[in-house]
Scaffold this motif. Structure first.
Motif, mmCIF file in Angstrom:
data_model
loop_
_atom_site.group_PDB
_atom_site.id
_atom_site.type_symbol
_atom_site.label_atom_id
_atom_site.label_comp_id
_atom_site.label_asym_id
_atom_site.label_seq_id
_atom_site.Cartn_x
_atom_site.Cartn_y
_atom_site.Cartn_z
ATOM 1 N N LEU A 1 0.845 -1.208 0.000
ATOM 2 C CA LEU A 1 0.000 0.000 0.000
ATOM 3 C C LEU A 1 0.882 1.261 0.000
ATOM 4 O O LEU A 1 0.637 2.216 -0.750
ATOM 5 C CB LEU A 1 -0.898 -0.005 1.243
ATOM 6 C CG LEU A 1 -1.887 1.146 1.342
ATOM 7 C CD1 LEU A 1 -3.198 0.769 0.651
ATOM 8 C CD2 LEU A 1 -2.184 1.492 2.791
ATOM 9 N N SER A 2 1.922 1.234 0.853
ATOM 10 C CA SER A 2 2.822 2.402 0.953
ATOM 11 C C SER A 2 3.539 2.653 -0.357
ATOM 12 O O SER A 2 3.731 3.804 -0.773
ATOM 13 C CB SER A 2 3.865 2.185 2.045
ATOM 14 O OG SER A 2 3.247 1.874 3.249
ATOM 15 N N SER B 1 -3.641 12.280 -3.265
ATOM 16 C CA SER B 1 -3.978 11.091 -2.488
ATOM 17 C C SER B 1 -4.652 11.441 -1.176
ATOM 18 O O SER B 1 -4.479 12.528 -0.639
ATOM 19 C CB SER B 1 -2.702 10.295 -2.142
ATOM 20 O OG SER B 1 -1.921 10.102 -3.285
ATOM 21 N N PHE C 1 -5.765 9.286 2.747
ATOM 22 C CA PHE C 1 -5.504 8.061 3.516
ATOM 23 C C PHE C 1 -6.573 7.848 4.585
ATOM 24 O O PHE C 1 -7.064 8.800 5.190
ATOM 25 C CB PHE C 1 -4.142 8.141 4.219
ATOM 26 C CG PHE C 1 -2.978 8.028 3.270
ATOM 27 C CD1 PHE C 1 -2.364 6.811 3.048
ATOM 28 C CD2 PHE C 1 -2.503 9.144 2.598
ATOM 29 C CE1 PHE C 1 -1.302 6.710 2.164
ATOM 30 C CE2 PHE C 1 -1.447 9.059 1.724
ATOM 31 C CZ PHE C 1 -0.833 7.830 1.499
ATOM 32 N N PHE D 1 -6.799 5.419 8.086
ATOM 33 C CA PHE D 1 -5.942 4.566 8.915
ATOM 34 C C PHE D 1 -6.755 3.698 9.866
ATOM 35 O O PHE D 1 -7.869 4.065 10.266
ATOM 36 C CB PHE D 1 -4.997 5.434 9.767
ATOM 37 C CG PHE D 1 -4.200 6.423 8.962
ATOM 38 C CD1 PHE D 1 -3.065 6.025 8.287
ATOM 39 C CD2 PHE D 1 -4.604 7.746 8.860
ATOM 40 C CE1 PHE D 1 -2.337 6.939 7.542
ATOM 41 C CE2 PHE D 1 -3.891 8.660 8.123
ATOM 42 C CZ PHE D 1 -2.747 8.268 7.450
ATOM 43 N N HIS E 1 -6.503 8.328 13.661
ATOM 44 C CA HIS E 1 -5.599 9.485 13.619
ATOM 45 C C HIS E 1 -6.316 10.803 13.401
ATOM 46 O O HIS E 1 -6.018 11.555 12.474
ATOM 47 C CB HIS E 1 -4.511 9.295 12.553
ATOM 48 C CG HIS E 1 -3.505 8.270 12.933
ATOM 49 N ND1 HIS E 1 -2.895 8.248 14.174
ATOM 50 C CD2 HIS E 1 -2.998 7.219 12.250
ATOM 51 C CE1 HIS E 1 -2.071 7.225 14.226
ATOM 52 N NE2 HIS E 1 -2.112 6.575 13.082
ATOM 53 N N LEU E 2 -7.253 11.074 14.285
ATOM 54 C CA LEU E 2 -7.872 12.405 14.279
ATOM 55 C C LEU E 2 -7.015 13.321 15.150
ATOM 56 O O LEU E 2 -6.335 12.847 16.072
ATOM 57 C CB LEU E 2 -9.295 12.327 14.851
ATOM 58 C CG LEU E 2 -10.295 11.508 14.041
ATOM 59 C CD1 LEU E 2 -11.659 11.503 14.733
ATOM 60 C CD2 LEU E 2 -10.440 12.038 12.624
ATOM 61 N N MET E 3 -7.063 14.604 14.868
ATOM 62 C CA MET E 3 -6.290 15.550 15.700
ATOM 63 C C MET E 3 -7.021 15.708 17.036
ATOM 64 O O MET E 3 -8.178 16.149 17.059
ATOM 65 C CB MET E 3 -6.184 16.912 15.014
ATOM 66 C CG MET E 3 -5.554 16.869 13.641
ATOM 67 S SD MET E 3 -3.858 16.306 13.699
ATOM 68 C CE MET E 3 -3.065 17.788 14.216
ATOM 69 N N ARG F 1 -12.993 12.645 6.094
ATOM 70 C CA ARG F 1 -11.867 13.578 5.974
ATOM 71 C C ARG F 1 -10.999 13.220 4.767
ATOM 72 O O ARG F 1 -10.468 14.101 4.077
ATOM 73 C CB ARG F 1 -11.034 13.525 7.274
ATOM 74 C CG ARG F 1 -9.910 14.514 7.330
ATOM 75 C CD ARG F 1 -9.154 14.396 8.624
ATOM 76 N NE ARG F 1 -8.458 13.106 8.746
ATOM 77 C CZ ARG F 1 -7.669 12.774 9.753
ATOM 78 N NH1 ARG F 1 -7.490 13.612 10.757
ATOM 79 N NH2 ARG F 1 -7.075 11.615 9.794
ATOM 80 N N ASP G 1 -5.830 1.630 5.171
ATOM 81 C CA ASP G 1 -5.061 0.558 5.809
ATOM 82 C C ASP G 1 -5.900 -0.026 6.956
ATOM 83 O O ASP G 1 -6.044 0.608 7.993
ATOM 84 C CB ASP G 1 -3.739 1.141 6.334
ATOM 85 C CG ASP G 1 -2.856 0.061 6.937
ATOM 86 O OD1 ASP G 1 -2.854 -1.060 6.414
ATOM 87 O OD2 ASP G 1 -2.199 0.364 7.959
ATOM 88 N N TYR H 1 3.227 14.375 14.330
ATOM 89 C CA TYR H 1 1.917 13.761 14.105
ATOM 90 C C TYR H 1 1.084 14.636 13.168
ATOM 91 O O TYR H 1 0.499 14.172 12.204
ATOM 92 C CB TYR H 1 1.242 13.613 15.467
ATOM 93 C CG TYR H 1 -0.080 12.890 15.428
ATOM 94 C CD1 TYR H 1 -0.143 11.552 15.036
ATOM 95 C CD2 TYR H 1 -1.256 13.518 15.799
ATOM 96 C CE1 TYR H 1 -1.350 10.880 15.006
ATOM 97 C CE2 TYR H 1 -2.469 12.859 15.771
ATOM 98 C CZ TYR H 1 -2.518 11.537 15.373
ATOM 99 O OH TYR H 1 -3.709 10.880 15.340
ATOM 100 N N ILE I 1 -0.213 13.794 9.361
ATOM 101 C CA ILE I 1 -1.618 13.824 8.948
ATOM 102 C C ILE I 1 -1.815 14.811 7.800
ATOM 103 O O ILE I 1 -2.512 14.511 6.821
ATOM 104 C CB ILE I 1 -2.511 14.174 10.159
ATOM 105 C CG1 ILE I 1 -2.527 12.964 11.085
ATOM 106 C CG2 ILE I 1 -3.922 14.537 9.717
ATOM 107 C CD1 ILE I 1 -3.407 13.071 12.263
ATOM 108 N N SER J 1 -0.836 13.331 4.735
ATOM 109 C CA SER J 1 -1.781 12.292 4.293
ATOM 110 C C SER J 1 -2.944 12.905 3.512
ATOM 111 O O SER J 1 -3.670 12.223 2.817
ATOM 112 C CB SER J 1 -2.312 11.495 5.482
ATOM 113 O OG SER J 1 -3.381 12.159 6.107
ATOM 114 N N LEU K 1 3.957 7.443 6.685
ATOM 115 C CA LEU K 1 4.331 6.080 7.072
ATOM 116 C C LEU K 1 4.249 5.884 8.580
ATOM 117 O O LEU K 1 3.897 4.821 9.064
ATOM 118 C CB LEU K 1 5.765 5.806 6.625
ATOM 119 C CG LEU K 1 5.943 5.067 5.297
ATOM 120 C CD1 LEU K 1 7.406 4.810 5.072
ATOM 121 C CD2 LEU K 1 5.159 3.772 5.298
#
Lengths: 219, 825
Positions: free
Chosen positions: A51-52, A83, A85, A87, A91-93, A150, A162, B282, B286, B289, B375
């Motif tokens: 994927l990466s 692109s 992503f 996850f 991975h929200l802020m 998002r 992923d 971080y 993001i 991303s 990554l």
């Protein structure tokens, strides 16, 4: 014209102190927009690495990756701008509320209507009443719906997910999968999903299994 | 706009976290200190400039320590539109049984040539202008002097055998600026009232005040540079106040003190940066991303840092403006009419300096940020800690700040050297203790072995914490110790057991009078050391002011005549530091030995040719050796010494300095000694103590303010240390509690952790302070480093106790949250 990612004869491995671990060898595959591709396989098979590489986050040890957008080849840095992503860990802020997280990609691109567009998308995922809630006040499913919206909100050409349902229960996973596939079809992007979920893989346009270093069409 | 708003939003979010607040507060404290210093200095320099315009009493002044020759005087007259001569010297005036040390001004008929001379009939009378100075046979007493002596208009005062009549009370002299901010008591006589030779002293000054336009002033300045190497020229147009160099030096000294504050700030910022860096990595991952380029993400991180800096600057400016008002109010006692102001150029300069320094500290952070990638959101990427880079940039920034402010490179190098030694020692000790502790605990059960195991696992972050706290301890300990010992030294010096009357200057002809008077009054002369008055004018053929442009204590002293001593053997209270001192009885008289600090400040090296103006002639000596003060012996020491044979070659008067011991009844007889010998400079120890106490009062105020700043920054470092490692500790405690450990066990574990950290840091602080003490005390302050063990142990215990207590409180706080939250953290 379809935008594509061409993986041409790529091989990948990594070295530890004791040995070399081969992930895959001589793989070729073309991924295009308007298509949903699922990659399945056992843990450690190299799905996340594939994927990466497809997303241009890392280079394969051998072979080449060609990105074509708007009819012309682009480099991986330009690819990054096209692109999005999703996850496994969402991975929200943590310091931003739901609408703030959703509006973030648009604000970064300088969109003045970022919050209005984000509010629409919140409606699409059924969380308009949660707009002012911080991530720690939301359930896992709600966080993942926001994380997914998002990724789509700025309408990138390709989305890489992923294990998007890896942290969710079966029922919540269903909702997330339906929304994700629906958005992918609506925006006509290319969606690449790495998953362990057979149900998710079965709904994709194409499902590939990565096992023992080889890629084959899943049954 | 949207991006800018996002940067602002992010900065606001960061400020809500403890680390963000500590960083901004630390930056604010540092900027506040430097901006206050800048604003106060700018106010003083501005005041001095205005003062120069209004109080020079002429358009151009030439001042010399020897009278100008007729030819030179003719040149000055031909180049200007009017010239007045005056002569200044310190004498002791006695009236009835009272005496006072006085600055006596002898003036000619042309004085004053510009500005107003104000006089009156009594100290409380109305002031009126006088067209010229006193008549022959008259003396004008300053109002304070008249009050102190109890003398009034019509009284007779005897100076060196001459009877003078008090004719007026003197209120104001137009050339007052030339006296700087001296608070000396003052008196004025006509030049022809006294024989100048009878009043000769080593500090005598001859002043020539002239009316001249800008071009003439320029011509005089250029001409004097070559023709009068020992003279000082001051001009109204584009000139520099004689005190401005002194204040630049004061600013430099305080600026150098800020290096210590900067070090502490750097440590605090480095610790809080850990969390900021993690957040930013971080955030950038993001952002990328979503397709945002790394460059834009980095620019946003830079913008966010800049936002914090701007906030700090605004806050610091406001606080500094308030502090400036308070300090200026305090300084008005020394600078009447001094007022504060907004000096934009000076503020921008200081802010730019701090900006560069803090930016340099951020270089490793930005380097780490460059490695951020999407990554890291998919799988955990290895983290490079950039420890060496952080150390390098921290030290580089501190050195840069030191270079900007330092006018004493030796002291700066020693301070930085001591810090480096302490850092190396602490790094080694951390490594050793944690490894040995882990080895010791590997086959043992219990909380302490486990604590060592955990610390060893986190050796990098632990080392940073130890180094930070240790450095902070070192600087705090050293600053406090130096202040304590320095104050003690001033007090001890004031109780020197070498008599109760200091002979600060006696002429050859006074020596006999002193001995006779001593015999008569039962006093004893403890010591008398000869010297001659010499002014350094050239170094290797280059004029002193051209040779050295950077202000320093040494340069300021060398711009005035210094006391040059001669001896073949090295005096008892001196030791040879370096070089080849002349042999006893040498005929090669043109050799000189200097104190090492002077050599460092002035950049002298052996073989340099130093030219002195002595009694109107110039003499050149080759620098061959260096000598330093050795405590324990006599307190009289000289910066420069020449061979005994040099004395015969130099045609000038000999002066003496020394001390006497007076029995109680002799004090009342002093007036008679002074009446006959007015230029004899004697200073009763009691008076000296009063002066020292006054000085000590000012020093105490300044150092207390400084100590407060050091303490504030120390608190920031401890807070940063707790806050920066909070996440690790929360996670650790959460894990342990989830494994069944009780709260009490977690607290103990935490106590061991902080205890070991604080003890290693304290050991580093003691070693660093000891190193700094050995290097700096004797060399720079003539003090023996002899730390009081109880004091050191007490301070260190307090430090360790404080760190453990804060750690305990932080741990209690983190234990309040549930295991679920801890794990989430």
């Amino acid at each position: 014209m379809r935008d594509t990612i061409e993986l041409n004869n790529i091989s990948h491995y990594f070295d530890t102190a004791a040995e070399r671990i081969e992930l895959f060898d001589n793989l070729s595959q073309t991924i295009g927009t308007g298509e949903i591709l699922a990659i399945v396989g056992p843990s450690g098979a190299g799905k996340s690495s594939l994927l990466s590489i497809a997303a241009g986050l890392e280079d394969p040890e051998e072979g080449e990756v060609v990105f074509n957008v708007g009819g012309t080849p682009i480099d991986k840095m330009a690819m990054r701008a096209n692109s999005g992503f999703i996850f496994q860990q969402f991975h929200l802020m943590p310091e931003l509320d739901a609408i703030g997280n959703l509006a973030l990609p648009l604000r970064l691109k300088g969109n003045k209507d970022a919050f209005d567009i984000a509010a629409d998308w919140l409606g699409k995922i059924g969380l308009e009443k949660r707009a002012g809630h911080k991530p720690h006040q939301l359930s896992g499913g709600e966080q993942q719906r926001i994380a997914m919206a998002r990724a789509f909100v700025s309408r990138p050409r390709f989305i890489f997910a992923d294990e998007p349902t890896g942290n969710l229960d079966a029922r919540t996973s269903e909702t997330v999968i339906d929304l994700m596939f629906g958005f992918a079809r609506e925006t006509e992007c290319g969606l690449v999903v790495v998953t362990h979920s057979n149900r998710l893989a079965s709904l994709a346009d194409k499902s590939l299994r990565l096992e023992n270093g080889a890629l084959e069409i899943a049954a | 706009m949207s991006t800018v708003k996002l940067i602002w939003d992010n900065a606001r979010h960061d400020l809500k976290a403890a680390d963000g607040r500590i960083t901004v507060l630390t930056q604010t404290a540092l900027l506040f200190f430097l901006l206050t210093l800048t604003l106060v200095s700018a106010s003083i320099q501005n005041y001095l400039k205005a003062n120069l315009d209004q109080m020079l009493g002429s358009d151009v002044v030439v001042e010399s320590h020897v009278p100008l020759e007729d030819r030179a005087l003719q040149t000055l007259r031909s180049e200007t539109q009017g010239l007045a001569k005056s002569e200044l010297l310190k004498i002791t005036l006695s009236f009835e049984k009272r005496w006072e040390r006085v600055q006596l001004k002898l003036v000619d008929n042309a004085y004053p040539i510009q500005g107003q001379l104000m006089i009156g009939a009594s100290p409380g009378a109305d002031q009126m202008p006088a067209k010229r100075g006193p008549d022959i046979g008259d003396i004008w007493l300053g109002s304070r002097l008249a009050t102190k002596l109890g003398a009034g208009v019509g009284d007779q005062i005897k100076i060196g055998g001459e009877n003078l009549q008090v004719a007026q009370i003197l209120f104001h002299e137009p050339d007052r600026l030339m006296e700087g901010h001296s608070v000396d008591l003052r008196a004025m006589v006509h030049m022809d009232s006294l024989a100048s030779s009878a009043l000769a002293s080593s500090g005598q000054r001859f002043r020539y005040m002239m009316m001249a336009d800008e071009a003439q002033a320029e011509t005089i300045e250029t001409w004097a540079k070559d023709a009068l190497p020992g003279a000082t020229v001051l001009k109204k147009y584009g000139g520099q106040h004689p005190l401005s160099g002194f204040w630049r030096r004061t600013e430099n000294f305080l600026g150098l003190a800020s290096v210590i504050l900067f070090f502490m700030a750097a440590v605090a910022i480095d610790m809080t940066n850990r969390r900021w860096l993690a957040n930013m990595r971080y955030r950038i991952a993001i952002y990328t991303s979503f397709g945002t380029s790394l460059g834009k993400s980095m620019a946003m991180a830079g913008g966010q840092w800049l936002t914090g800096f701007v906030l700090s600057t605004v806050g610091a400016c406001v606080f500094a403006a308030v502090a400036q008002d308070l300090i200026v109010a305090e300084l008005q006692a020394y600078f009447p009419g001094l007022s504060g102001g907004l000096y934009l150029a000076a503020i921008i300069k200081t802010v730019a300096l701090v900006f560069i320094l803090l930016l340099a500290l951020q270089i490793p952070t930005f380097n780490q940020l460059r490695g951020s990638s999407v990554l890291s959101l998919i799988r955990k990427a290895p983290e490079n800690r950039y420890l060496l880079q952080r150390l390098f940039w921290g030290l580089t920034s501190a050195t840069l700040l030191a270079a900007v402010y330092s006018d004493n490179m030796l002291l700066t190098a020693m301070t930085l050297g001591a810090v480096a030694v302490a850092l190396i020692f602490m790094t080694f000790l951390s490594w050793l203790v944690l490894r040995l502790g882990d080895y010791w605990g590997s086959r043992r059960a219990g909380l302490l072995p486990f604590a060592f195991f955990m610390m060893r696992q986190r050796i990098f972050s632990k080392s940073a914490q130890i180094l930070g706290l240790g450095l902070c301890g070192l600087l705090l300990l050293f600053s406090l110790m130096l202040m304590r010992d320095f104050s003690a030294m001033i007090e001890t010096n004031s109780r020197v057991e070498e008599g109760n009357l200091i002979i600060s200057e006696a002429q050859e002809k006074h020596v006999g009078a002193i001995h006779d008077w001593s015999e008569k009054t039962g006093s004893t002369v403890k010591q008398l050391r000869p010297f001659l008055s010499a002014k350094l004018v050239q170094v290797n053929g280059v004029l002193l002011n051209d040779y050295m442009k950077k202000p320093s204590d040494s340069l300021a002293t060398l711009q005035e005549p210094i006391r040059l001593s001669w001896a073949d053997e090295i005096p008892d209270n001196n030791r040879l530091v370096d070089g080849n001192r002349w042999e006893v009885g040498t005929e090669d008289w043109q050799q000189i030995s200097a104190e090492p600090e002077v050599m460092t400040d002035m950049g002298f090296k052996f073989g340099d040719k130093l030219t002195y103006q002595i009694g109107g002639e110039t003499y050149t000596f080759t620098l061959v050796a260096s000598h330093a003060y050795k405590p324990g012996g006599s307190f009289i020491t000289f910066w420069f010494q020449v061979p005994l044979s040099a004395r015969e070659q130099i045609k000038t008067d000999t002066y003496y300095m020394g001390s006497m011991n007076l029995p109680e009844q002799a004090w009342s007889e002093l007036a008679s000694l002074w009446e006959a010998n007015p230029t004899l400079a004697l200073l009763p120890l009691k008076e000296m103590m009063q002066r020292l106490e006054k000085t000590l009062g000012i020093v105490t105020k300044v150092t207390s303010g400084y100590a407060a700043m050091v303490l504030v920054l120390s608190l920031f470092v401890v807070a940063a240390s707790v806050s920066g490692f909070k996440a690790d500790d929360q996670q650790k405690n959460g894990l342990l509690m989830s494994m069944g450990l009780k709260e009490k066990d977690c607290l103990w574990l935490n106590f061991y952790d902080w205890g070991v950290t604080a003890l290693i840091a304290a050991a580093g602080a003691i070693v660093g302070t000891w190193m700094a003490g050995i290097l700096i005390y004797e060399d720079q302050f003539g003090l023996f480093y002899n730390p009081d063990p109880i004091w050191v142990v007490g301070t260190i215990s307090l430090m360790v106790g404080t760190v453990c207590l804060i750690g305990y409180l932080a741990c209690r706080q983190s234990l309040k949250v549930s295991v679920r939250d801890l794990l989430a953290g």
